[in-house]
Design a protein around this motif. Structure first.
Motif, mmCIF file in Angstrom:
data_model
loop_
_atom_site.group_PDB
_atom_site.id
_atom_site.type_symbol
_atom_site.label_atom_id
_atom_site.label_comp_id
_atom_site.label_asym_id
_atom_site.label_seq_id
_atom_site.Cartn_x
_atom_site.Cartn_y
_atom_site.Cartn_z
ATOM 1 N N LYS A 44 -23.584 -24.991 -43.100
ATOM 2 C CA LYS A 44 -24.413 -25.598 -42.061
ATOM 3 C C LYS A 44 -23.949 -27.048 -41.935
ATOM 4 N N VAL A 95 -18.634 -23.233 -34.710
ATOM 5 C CA VAL A 95 -19.509 -22.085 -34.444
ATOM 6 C C VAL A 95 -18.693 -20.803 -34.290
ATOM 7 N N ASN A 153 -19.697 -20.860 -38.661
ATOM 8 C CA ASN A 153 -20.552 -21.876 -39.272
ATOM 9 C C ASN A 153 -21.800 -22.113 -38.429
ATOM 10 N N GLN A 154 -22.852 -22.597 -39.066
ATOM 11 C CA GLN A 154 -24.046 -23.047 -38.350
ATOM 12 C C GLN A 154 -23.866 -24.525 -38.017
ATOM 13 N N VAL A 155 -24.179 -24.901 -36.792
ATOM 14 C CA VAL A 155 -23.955 -26.277 -36.371
ATOM 15 C C VAL A 155 -25.172 -26.819 -35.640
ATOM 16 N N ALA A 156 -25.513 -28.066 -35.958
ATOM 17 C CA ALA A 156 -26.568 -28.790 -35.239
ATOM 18 C C ALA A 156 -26.027 -30.162 -34.856
ATOM 19 N N ALA A 166 -25.296 -21.464 -29.420
ATOM 20 C CA ALA A 166 -25.691 -21.334 -30.825
ATOM 21 C C ALA A 166 -25.855 -22.686 -31.500
ATOM 22 N N ILE A 167 -25.386 -23.761 -30.868
ATOM 23 C CA ILE A 167 -25.484 -25.097 -31.462
ATOM 24 C C ILE A 167 -26.897 -25.633 -31.261
ATOM 25 N N GLU A 168 -27.542 -26.012 -32.352
ATOM 26 C CA GLU A 168 -28.899 -26.558 -32.286
ATOM 27 C C GLU A 168 -28.844 -28.035 -31.918
ATOM 28 N N ASN A 215 -33.221 -28.914 -43.343
ATOM 29 C CA ASN A 215 -31.847 -28.423 -43.463
ATOM 30 C C ASN A 215 -31.203 -28.998 -44.726
ATOM 31 N N ALA A 239 -27.412 -28.466 -45.680
ATOM 32 C CA ALA A 239 -26.396 -28.840 -44.696
ATOM 33 C C ALA A 239 -25.491 -29.964 -45.194
#
Length: 357
Positions: free
Chosen positions: A2, A27, A31-34, A50-52, A81, A84
């Motif tokens: 993350k 992404v 991977n998780q991405v913000a 999918a990006i926060e 998070n 992350a």
């Protein structure tokens, strides 16, 4: 992983463009991405759904209350998070990031995006950067500007060239000179106008098109009038489709006093434009340009030499086309795939180091 990118907002700009490229790529790779925005929710780039996106506050205007609220909101988001890795861009944003993350202890990577000498508070910046697990610099020159203690945490990763750019133009180019960037003192558009004024006396059929917005617009427009070139200068403003607009231009100009690595320059080269750039600190242009082979380098502030470089390209179109053709090879050496992988390797390493007993 993350990964949380921290930036003021995602309005038009070089750092924002890099974040958009990396975030989208990360992404795609699972991977998780913000993206945590500290002052506003403007987004000028296409981002994967999918990006926060999280906005921690608005522009503070110097209000201490708003700044404290921003830190509180950032901290609340980071607490949600805890697993992350944080990637913060630049000293100002990183100041708030470090405060918000006190005692939360996320793995932290800070990316220096500009000429370190341009920072007004180097001592405070270095204290902030000392909190990072890794420092990412765009050039070797930038990394060497810092104390040894910080250099030991450093690595050099240049900017990526975005995938899906237009193919290089083939055919007779327009008699235009183009420049892309914010209208601010760093970019030294005043020098470009003076150089174009010299050039225009010999080549009146050419026009100068400047893409970007900023606080210096009126001042620069007045300067163009004083130089008697205002009818040949077009202020295009910010355009999302700027690459399509400049694809068939005669040449690209970057007159900056200092830069990290100019994304606009990279993309101009990638689409095959003949480019002229100042050899400005912190060495980003000379990382991209081999003078005389894939572009032309001119000393900072030298309007006469800049004008002569423009004349050279206007006089010898075959040479200009050869420069542009060679410049397009930067697509592979600075590819999105290659640069993204370097970033992921560094972020994986600091995450791994934190997890060791």
């Amino acid at each position: 992983m993350k990964i949380i990118f921290v930036m003021v907002n995602m309005a038009g700009g070089g750092a924002e463009r890099v974040i958009s490229i990396l975030a989208n790529r990360f992404v795609k790779l699972g991977n998780q991405v913000a993206i945590l925005m500290t002052a506003g929710d403007t987004v000028a780039y296409e981002l994967d759904p999918a990006i926060e996106l999280f906005c921690a506050g608005s522009v503070s205007g110097g209000s201490m209350k708003k700044r404290l609220q921003r830190i509180q909101n950032m901290r609340r988001f980071l607490k949600k998070n805890r697993d992350a890795v944080i990637v913060s861009f630049g000293p100002g944003t990183s100041f708030f990031t470090v405060l918000a993350d006190l005692f939360l202890d996320h793995p932290l990577c800070i990316s220096e995006r500009n000429d370190p000498a341009a920072c007004g508070h180097p001592y405070l910046r270095n204290l902030i950067y000392a909190r990072a697990d890794r420092l990412v610099f765009q050039t070797e020159d930038a990394m060497q500007s810092f104390p040894e203690k910080l250099r030991k945490k450093g690595c050099v990763i240049p900017n990526p060239v975005m995938e899906g750019l237009p193919s290089a133009f083939v055919g007779e180019r327009e008699k235009t000179i183009v420049a892309v960037g914010r209208l601010q003192p760093q970019k030294n558009y005043g020098m470009l106008l003076k150089a174009f004024g010299r050039f225009h006396k010999k080549y009146p059929e050419y026009s100068l098109h400047i893409y970007g917005k900023g606080e210096m617009l009126e001042e620069l427009q007045k300067e163009a009038q004083q130089l008697q070139i205002d009818t040949a200068v077009v202020w295009e403003g910010f355009r999302k489709d700027v690459l399509s607009c400049i694809l068939s231009a005669g040449m690209y100009a970057l007159p900056s006093n200092y830069e990290g690595i100019s994304n606009a320059l990279l993309e101009a080269m990638a689409i095959g434009l003949p480019v002229i750039s100042t050899d400005c600190p912190i060495g980003g242009s000379k990382m991209c340009i081999q003078d005389g082979k894939n572009g032309l380098l001119v000393p900072c502030g030298e309007e006469e030499k800049f004008a002569k470089a423009m004349m050279h390209l206007a006089e010898d179109r075959e040479y200009a086309d050869a420069l542009g053709k060679e410049a397009a090879n930067i697509r592979s050496s600075f590819s999105e795939e290659t640069i993204s992988q370097k970033w992921l390797e560094e972020l994986s390493e600091i995450r791994k180091q934190r997890r060791k007993p």
